[in-house]
Write an enzyme that holds these catalytic residues in place. Structure first.
Site, PDB file in Angstrom:
ATOM      1  N   HIS A  51     -71.555  24.083   9.103  1.00 42.89           N
ATOM      2  CA  HIS A  51     -70.815  23.671   7.892  1.00 42.89           C
ATOM      3  C   HIS A  51     -71.231  22.246   7.492  1.00 42.89           C
ATOM      4  CE1 HIS A  51     -67.940  27.033   7.316  1.00 42.89           C
ATOM      5  NE2 HIS A  51     -68.225  27.242   8.591  1.00 42.89           N
ATOM      6  N   TYR A 321     -66.775  22.386  18.952  1.00 42.48           N
ATOM      7  CA  TYR A 321     -66.643  21.303  17.974  1.00 42.48           C
ATOM      8  C   TYR A 321     -66.816  19.952  18.658  1.00 42.48           C
ATOM      9  CZ  TYR A 321     -64.734  24.428  14.322  1.00 42.48           C
ATOM     10  OH  TYR A 321     -64.553  25.404  13.371  1.00 42.48           O
TER      11      TYR A 321
END
Length: 332
Positions: A51, A321
């Site tokens: 992203h 993450y």
């Protein structure tokens, strides 16, 4: 809240392998997945691995009494809660065209009145493309460009599809639905099942989605061919200049027997729907130097009154993450 979050992260590490080391016995570790993403898309120093192409926004959220009936979170106090948002395209290619038939993301950080935070990370697909981390890892490996052609090997992709049926539902959704005309005209799903805990400590399984008050609009086939490669950011910026952009947060209330640990499976139609609040975006801007750029939108950052399920993908996202975040911070 922080102690609960640490226990969830520990649970994820024990089940899925340490986020910083290769997992044993065929399990998948977070750094394996991040490395595979890098292998497929390359590395842009200092930027997100996935992203990567995104837009920042700010606004507020006002919860409803209907939401408060299921969760004691201060998110549903009825008072405005400041929000930092990020809208994005799936993948690690910063030059991906906005017409690509890939996922669009909405990530939210809510700044709660007690100083706590709540994160939500969503996609514009009602299901995810992997029931287990192994599927996502294998997808990245299968789509890695062949050095000789610069493109993925069709035979590897064919073999991946044949051996990973849990990827098919999301792939079909993306193939059969054109991308949105604007971030403001897309719904976003939380993908996973979460637990809402009320003041009496009663737990209810829920899934959420954010439904645009502007309505859902997709590019036509002709627009898909003629639209420029970079229109989503400016469209959101201009839309916000003309007035607030709003989404309703809709809860789907689960019942006994509904799948809680598989984000590739939808719940049956007819489940109770509850409007839990309204998200309002007041302004948007390029992400460089904006507030959302430095935020790691960890989906396990949760306020009291909201808790994760044992969904292996949800538990895996947090350490993955963290690996990506640590890498990009180290490259600044």
């Amino acid at each position: 809240m922080q102690n609960n979050r640490k226990s969830w992260l520990l649970a994820g590490a024990l089940v899925l392998g340490s986020p910083l080391t290769m997992a044993a016995d065929g399990e998948v570790a977070a750094d394996q997945v991040v490395a595979a993403i890098e292998g497929t898309f390359g590395v842009t120093p200092g930027e997100r691995r996935n992203h990567i192409k995104g837009t920042c926004a700010v606004g507020e959220f006002v919860g409803t009494t209907e939401g408060a009936a299921y969760s004691s979170s201060k998110l549903f106090s009825g008072k405005p809660v400041p929000v930092v948002a990020r809208f994005s395209l799936s993948g690690g290619n910063p030059k991906a065209p906005d017409t690509a038939k890939s996922g669009r993301g909405m990530a939210l950080q809510f700044k709660l009145p007690d100083g706590g935070l709540q994160h939500m990370t969503m996609l514009n697909t009602p299901i995810f493309g992997a029931a287990q981390p192994r599927t996502f890892l294998d997808l990245m490996i299968a789509t890695k460009p062949d050095p000789a052609t610069g493109k993925p090997d069709p035979e590897k992709i064919k073999a991946f599809k044949a051996s990973h049926p849990d990827n098919l539902a999301q792939a079909d959704f993306l193939a059969n639905n054109n991308p949105p005309t604007s971030y403001a005209n897309s719904a976003y799903w939380g993908i996973h099942t979460f637990k809402f805990i009320d003041r009496a400590k009663k737990t209810t399984p829920v899934r959420w989605r954010f439904v645009p008050q502007d309505g859902e609009k997709r590019l036509s086939d002709d627009e898909l061919k003629s639209s420029p490669p970079n229109f989503l950011e400016q469209a959101l910026i201009e839309r916000a200049k003309h007035g607030p952009v709003r989404w309703n947060m809709m809860l789907t209330i689960g019942v006994a027997g509904d799948t809680e640990d598989n984000p590739t499976v939808t719940w049956p139609e007819g489940r109770k729907q509850v409007n839990a609040g309204t998200l309002t975006i007041s302004s948007a801007s390029p992400q460089k130097g904006a507030e959302c750029e430095k935020i790691n939108f960890d989906p396990l950052v949760m306020a009291d009154g909201i808790a994760p399920t044992n969904d292996p993908i949800l538990l895996f996202r947090s350490p993955a993450y963290a690996v990506s975040f640590a890498k990009r911070l180290g490259e600044k």
